[in-house]
Write an enzyme that holds these catalytic residues in place. Structure first.
Site, PDB file in Angstrom:
ATOM      1  CG  ASP A  17       9.372  -0.457   5.316  1.00 27.98           C
ATOM      2  OD1 ASP A  17       9.027   0.401   6.138  1.00 27.98           O
ATOM      3  OD2 ASP A  17       9.624  -0.208   4.125  1.00 27.98           O
ATOM      4  CG  ASP A  69       0.405   4.992   1.436  1.00 27.52           C
ATOM      5  OD1 ASP A  69       1.079   5.942   1.871  1.00 27.52           O
ATOM      6  OD2 ASP A  69       0.276   3.911   2.040  1.00 27.52           O
TER       7      ASP A  69
END
EC number: 5.3.1.16
Length: 238
Positions: A129, A8
């Protein structure tokens, strides 16, 4: 089981967030070193997220992403801030193998259909998500009223075949994935490829996902902290 170690990106560095909270940053590392380490360990798939891009709603970490692409022959999927066909074209041109559309799947579903028509369903995935059963967008800063099941159904009707599903409450917590959510979605849509994301902390968690019918998973904090050794992960992948 197909495994995707995650990197990330925030401000050009590899970081881990807890439950997607940009104020809870840990494990700042060199993403190029991490990508090389994973390649050397034999992993054939990488999962990259442009966290700056997700928040800014446009690509930000393009330079470091390009360098990672140049450095490794692994299959790379990328998400974060990908909201236009032009952005997709840029990343696919530099050799990114698959792009993950998240927020735009909620706000502009026609874009997803256009992308699949232009680039192919094997190059476009949708990230779902969830927070308390609802789909979160904009780097998880906003929660919509759409459910994960509804979004998956709508996107599948538009030609999407691959979905990355994250339970935000599990992300970065090292407490195990939401196997029930994933199993329910997979059973409801058996033709879809669902990649589990968030919460994996042990090989036992991966086995639970397999039992739930999930054949691919993203591994984040667990590999970076050493909670699961890379050699053991590679053995699990086969």
């Amino acid at each position: 089981m197909k495994l995707y170690p995650a990197i990330d990106l925030l401000n050009g560095k590899s970081v881990r967030l807890t439950q997607g909270d940009y104020d809870q940053v840990s494990l700042t590392e060199d993403p190029l070193y991490q990508a090389q380490r994973l390649t050397d360990a034999g992993f054939a798939h990488l999962h990259l997220v442009d966290l700056d891009g997700a928040r800014a709603q446009r690509p930000i970490n393009r330079r470091i992403i390009t360098r990672i692409r140049e450095q490794t022959s692994a299959f790379i999927e990328l998400g974060g801030g990908i909201r236009t066909l032009a952005a997709m074209e840029i990343y696919l041109t530099i050799g990114i193998d698959r792009l993950i559309v998240g927020s735009a799947a909620v706000s502009d579903p026609d874009l997803v259909e256009q992308a699949i028509a232009r680039f192919g369903s094997n190059r476009i995935a949708v990230g779902i998500d969830t927070r308390a059963g609802k789909v979160a967008t904009n780097g998880w800063l906003t929660t919509s009223q759409q459910t994960a099941n509804a979004l998956l159904t709508a996107m599948q009707q538009r030609g999407v075949t691959t979905f990355i599903v994250t339970d935000i409450a599990k992300d970065g917590m090292m407490q195990g994935p939401n196997a029930q959510l994933l199993a329910d979605l997979q059973q409801a849509m058996p033709q879809a490829t669902i990649i589990a994301s968030g919460g994996v902390s042990s090989l036992a968690d991966l086995r639970r996902l397999q039992t739930a019918g999930i054949q691919a998973a993203i591994i984040g904090k667990a590999w970076q902290t050493g909670a699961i050794e890379l050699a053991m992960l590679k053995q699990m992948e086969g």
